[in-house]
Design a protein around this motif. Structure first.
Motif, PDB file in Angstrom:
ATOM      1  N   ARG A 271       0.824  -1.215   0.000  1.00 40.68           N
ATOM      2  CA  ARG A 271       0.000   0.000   0.000  1.00 40.68           C
ATOM      3  C   ARG A 271       0.857   1.265   0.000  1.00 40.68           C
ATOM      4  O   ARG A 271       0.541   2.244  -0.689  1.00 40.68           O
ATOM      5  CB  ARG A 271      -0.914   0.013   1.231  1.00 40.68           C
ATOM      6  N   GLU A 272       1.937   1.223   0.774  1.00 43.47           N
ATOM      7  CA  GLU A 272       2.766   2.415   0.951  1.00 43.47           C
ATOM      8  C   GLU A 272       3.620   2.723  -0.272  1.00 43.47           C
ATOM      9  O   GLU A 272       3.986   3.870  -0.505  1.00 43.47           O
ATOM     10  CB  GLU A 272       3.671   2.229   2.178  1.00 43.47           C
ATOM     11  N   ASN A 273       3.955   1.700  -1.066  1.00 41.84           N
ATOM     12  CA  ASN A 273       4.816   1.892  -2.226  1.00 41.84           C
ATOM     13  C   ASN A 273       4.130   1.312  -3.461  1.00 41.84           C
ATOM     14  O   ASN A 273       4.121   0.098  -3.675  1.00 41.84           O
ATOM     15  CB  ASN A 273       6.176   1.224  -2.000  1.00 41.84           C
ATOM     16  N   SER A 274       3.549   2.170  -4.270  1.00 42.09           N
ATOM     17  CA  SER A 274       2.730   1.725  -5.399  1.00 42.09           C
ATOM     18  C   SER A 274       3.542   1.038  -6.496  1.00 42.09           C
ATOM     19  O   SER A 274       2.965   0.392  -7.381  1.00 42.09           O
ATOM     20  CB  SER A 274       1.983   2.918  -6.001  1.00 42.09           C
ATOM     21  N   SER A 275       4.860   1.137  -6.449  1.00 41.06           N
ATOM     22  CA  SER A 275       5.687   0.501  -7.481  1.00 41.06           C
ATOM     23  C   SER A 275       5.925  -0.981  -7.218  1.00 41.06           C
ATOM     24  O   SER A 275       6.360  -1.716  -8.116  1.00 41.06           O
ATOM     25  CB  SER A 275       7.040   1.223  -7.590  1.00 41.06           C
ATOM     26  N   LEU A 276       5.639  -1.455  -5.978  1.00 40.82           N
ATOM     27  CA  LEU A 276       6.003  -2.820  -5.612  1.00 40.82           C
ATOM     28  C   LEU A 276       5.088  -3.872  -6.235  1.00 40.82           C
ATOM     29  O   LEU A 276       5.563  -4.934  -6.675  1.00 40.82           O
ATOM     30  CB  LEU A 276       6.002  -2.971  -4.086  1.00 40.82           C
ATOM     31  N   ALA A 277       3.775  -3.617  -6.273  1.00 45.72           N
ATOM     32  CA  ALA A 277       2.847  -4.610  -6.831  1.00 45.72           C
ATOM     33  C   ALA A 277       3.132  -4.889  -8.304  1.00 45.72           C
ATOM     34  O   ALA A 277       3.229  -6.063  -8.706  1.00 45.72           O
ATOM     35  CB  ALA A 277       1.403  -4.166  -6.624  1.00 45.72           C
ATOM     36  N   PRO A 278       3.300  -3.858  -9.153  1.00 41.03           N
ATOM     37  CA  PRO A 278       3.654  -4.143 -10.547  1.00 41.03           C
ATOM     38  C   PRO A 278       4.983  -4.885 -10.686  1.00 41.03           C
ATOM     39  O   PRO A 278       5.128  -5.771 -11.538  1.00 41.03           O
ATOM     40  CB  PRO A 278       3.740  -2.751 -11.181  1.00 41.03           C
ATOM     41  N   LYS A 279       5.938  -4.532  -9.841  1.00 45.00           N
ATOM     42  CA  LYS A 279       7.236  -5.213  -9.866  1.00 45.00           C
ATOM     43  C   LYS A 279       7.079  -6.682  -9.506  1.00 45.00           C
ATOM     44  O   LYS A 279       7.670  -7.568 -10.152  1.00 45.00           O
ATOM     45  CB  LYS A 279       8.180  -4.518  -8.886  1.00 45.00           C
ATOM     46  N   LEU A 280       6.267  -6.954  -8.477  1.00 42.67           N
ATOM     47  CA  LEU A 280       6.037  -8.329  -8.053  1.00 42.67           C
ATOM     48  C   LEU A 280       5.340  -9.132  -9.152  1.00 42.67           C
ATOM     49  O   LEU A 280       5.708 -10.281  -9.436  1.00 42.67           O
ATOM     50  CB  LEU A 280       5.200  -8.350  -6.769  1.00 42.67           C
ATOM     51  N   LEU A 281       4.347  -8.517  -9.790  1.00 38.16           N
ATOM     52  CA  LEU A 281       3.582  -9.212 -10.816  1.00 38.16           C
ATOM     53  C   LEU A 281       4.370  -9.392 -12.111  1.00 38.16           C
ATOM     54  O   LEU A 281       3.965 -10.175 -12.976  1.00 38.16           O
ATOM     55  CB  LEU A 281       2.280  -8.455 -11.104  1.00 38.16           C
ATOM     56  N   ALA A 282       5.500  -8.714 -12.229  1.00 44.07           N
ATOM     57  CA  ALA A 282       6.357  -8.862 -13.406  1.00 44.07           C
ATOM     58  C   ALA A 282       7.505  -9.834 -13.173  1.00 44.07           C
ATOM     59  O   ALA A 282       8.404  -9.958 -13.985  1.00 44.07           O
ATOM     60  CB  ALA A 282       6.917  -7.496 -13.811  1.00 44.07           C
ATOM     61  N   ASN A 283       7.476 -10.556 -12.042  1.00 46.96           N
ATOM     62  CA  ASN A 283       8.582 -11.464 -11.717  1.00 46.96           C
ATOM     63  C   ASN A 283       8.685 -12.584 -12.756  1.00 46.96           C
ATOM     64  O   ASN A 283       7.687 -12.986 -13.355  1.00 46.96           O
ATOM     65  CB  ASN A 283       8.430 -12.007 -10.286  1.00 46.96           C
TER      66      ASN A 283
ATOM     67  N   VAL B 294      -2.538 -20.612   2.028  1.00 41.57           N
ATOM     68  CA  VAL B 294      -1.531 -20.393   0.999  1.00 41.57           C
ATOM     69  C   VAL B 294      -2.170 -20.678  -0.356  1.00 41.57           C
ATOM     70  O   VAL B 294      -2.788 -21.720  -0.548  1.00 41.57           O
ATOM     71  CB  VAL B 294      -0.308 -21.309   1.193  1.00 41.57           C
ATOM     72  N   LYS B 295      -2.008 -19.755  -1.306  1.00 42.64           N
ATOM     73  CA  LYS B 295      -2.588 -19.951  -2.640  1.00 42.64           C
ATOM     74  C   LYS B 295      -1.631 -19.408  -3.690  1.00 42.64           C
ATOM     75  O   LYS B 295      -1.094 -18.312  -3.556  1.00 42.64           O
ATOM     76  CB  LYS B 295      -3.936 -19.219  -2.737  1.00 42.64           C
ATOM     77  N   VAL B 296      -1.411 -20.192  -4.734  1.00 44.71           N
ATOM     78  CA  VAL B 296      -0.537 -19.807  -5.840  1.00 44.71           C
ATOM     79  C   VAL B 296      -1.396 -19.330  -7.010  1.00 44.71           C
ATOM     80  O   VAL B 296      -2.362 -19.997  -7.393  1.00 44.71           O
ATOM     81  CB  VAL B 296       0.352 -20.984  -6.280  1.00 44.71           C
ATOM     82  N   PHE B 297      -1.041 -18.169  -7.576  1.00 42.29           N
ATOM     83  CA  PHE B 297      -1.773 -17.620  -8.709  1.00 42.29           C
ATOM     84  C   PHE B 297      -0.807 -17.318  -9.859  1.00 42.29           C
ATOM     85  O   PHE B 297       0.309 -16.851  -9.635  1.00 42.29           O
ATOM     86  CB  PHE B 297      -2.463 -16.301  -8.330  1.00 42.29           C
ATOM     87  N   LYS B 298      -1.242 -17.563 -11.090  1.00 46.01           N
ATOM     88  CA  LYS B 298      -0.510 -17.066 -12.237  1.00 46.01           C
ATOM     89  C   LYS B 298      -0.678 -15.551 -12.284  1.00 46.01           C
ATOM     90  O   LYS B 298      -1.775 -15.039 -12.002  1.00 46.01           O
ATOM     91  CB  LYS B 298      -1.023 -17.709 -13.527  1.00 46.01           C
ATOM     92  N   THR B 299       0.374 -14.843 -12.627  1.00 51.78           N
ATOM     93  CA  THR B 299       0.309 -13.380 -12.609  1.00 51.78           C
ATOM     94  C   THR B 299      -0.736 -12.848 -13.592  1.00 51.78           C
ATOM     95  O   THR B 299      -1.327 -11.783 -13.359  1.00 51.78           O
ATOM     96  CB  THR B 299       1.680 -12.764 -12.933  1.00 51.78           C
ATOM     97  N   GLU B 300      -1.002 -13.589 -14.649  1.00 51.92           N
ATOM     98  CA  GLU B 300      -2.015 -13.148 -15.618  1.00 51.92           C
ATOM     99  C   GLU B 300      -3.409 -13.081 -14.993  1.00 51.92           C
ATOM    100  O   GLU B 300      -4.294 -12.380 -15.504  1.00 51.92           O
ATOM    101  CB  GLU B 300      -2.027 -14.079 -16.829  1.00 51.92           C
TER     102      GLU B 300
END
Length: 336
Positions: A118-130, A148-154
């Motif tokens: 929430r505090e750093n808006s750049s982190l979620a896109p970075k995580l989803l681009a792993n 625990v749940k695994v999701f495809k980034t798409e």
């Protein structure tokens, strides 16, 4: 009185379906009547501080009195781990967000708490681009592979990751760790972690209580509680030297993986010297916790920490060894 309280706890938290399954199995296989078996279960629980399911998992129905005394059950482990890992120090192991901050030197992959996202808006896109193409969402205080749940980034295209985590009650997100190709060939359904048990002795030296490879069987997690396998690793060589076992007493031991057909016995865990070196450093990193069960991922680039457990599992420790090992803990406790 304490033993009666333990019994009440075991009854309250009993998985009745699993208990009935094991109960009926032992009755049939060992030709025991219900009253005798139930009497032995209750008396063993009170005498040896074991849970009702552990009576079956430790195979007490086949053991002598001396053999039964050798097992460390839930009650004993609670007391031991409280002495070795006092509440003042264990909090950093209970919360995955805190753990990843405290042990960041031993972690390679991206991992963020929801407040950090929430505090750093750049982190979620970075995580989803792993590069793995997957993310893992967790409850930061969840246990035994639960929440625990695994999701495809798409999956998150057109969705807000933080809003989804809020709605589904996840507060921790991390990059999916791509395991070493050798381990992937053994079992591709989940991240298969190495569990290493470390103990600081009375001289504050690191001792190894054992090591296991937790092997998934068509599961997104590798925990024994989810129906998976644990296999014993030789601490000197990093080679699995005996078949893997289930905590389900109705299943046979596994010398080869039941799905992939890859041999479990003789499997060499990659980067074993590096794992041992990391464990020695990790165990001394916060020495207020003296006895820890570590979960380690092994990638093509080497090992990294996934989790540290102050309340490490007595089943993963003892079942693959085919014997009770309480005496080891009693010796450490006496010296402490």
């Amino acid at each position: 009185m304490k033993r009666l309280l333990y019994l009440g706890y075991y009854l309250k938290n009993l998985d009745k379906e699993k208990f009935n399954k094991f109960f009926d199995h032992v009755k049939k296989e060992h030709k025991m009547d219900s009253i005798s078996l139930m009497t032995d279960i209750i008396s063993s629980s009170l005498k040896y501080k074991i849970s009702l399911l552990e009576y079956f998992q430790f195979r007490f129905y086949e053991l002598t009195k001396e053999q039964r005394k050798s097992y460390a059950g839930t009650g004993y482990m609670y007391e031991y781990q409280l002495a070795m890992n006092p509440k003042l120090y264990r909090e950093c192991l209970d919360n995955k967000i805190d753990f990843y901050k405290k042990y960041s030197d031993f972690v390679r992959h991206m991992a963020f708490g929801i407040d950090e996202l929430r505090e750093n808006s750049s982190l979620a896109p970075k995580l989803l681009a792993n590069p793995s193409g997957k993310v893992v969402l967790k409850d930061s205080v969840g246990k035994c592979g639960m929440q625990v749940k695994v999701f495809k980034t798409e999956f998150f295209e057109g969705k807000d990751l933080i809003s989804f985590m809020d709605a589904e009650k996840f507060d921790f997100a991390e990059e999916f760790v791509v395991q070493h190709p050798d381990i992937m060939a053994l079992s591709p359904s989940a991240l298969n972690t190495v569990r290493v048990f470390t103990q600081l002795n009375d001289k504050d030296e690191v001792e190894f209580l054992g090591a296991r490879l937790r092997i998934s069987v068509n599961s997104e997690v590798d925990n024994m509680a989810a129906g998976n396998i644990a296999a014993p690793i030789n601490i000197e060589t990093g080679i699995i030297d005996a078949p893997g076992v289930y905590s389900d007493i109705t299943k046979d031991d596994a010398a080869v993986h039941p799905v992939t057909g890859v041999s479990i016995v003789g499997f060499q865990v990659p980067f074993w010297p590096e794992i041992i070196d990391m464990m020695k450093k990790s165990a001394l990193h916060m020495p207020g916790n003296r006895s820890i069960g570590w979960d380690i991922a092994v990638t093509k680039d080497g090992p990294e920490l996934i989790e540290g457990n102050h309340d490490w599992c007595k089943l993963v420790w003892q079942l693959p060894a085919k014997k009770g090992m309480k005496k080891i803990l009693e010796n450490h406790l006496a010296k402490l």
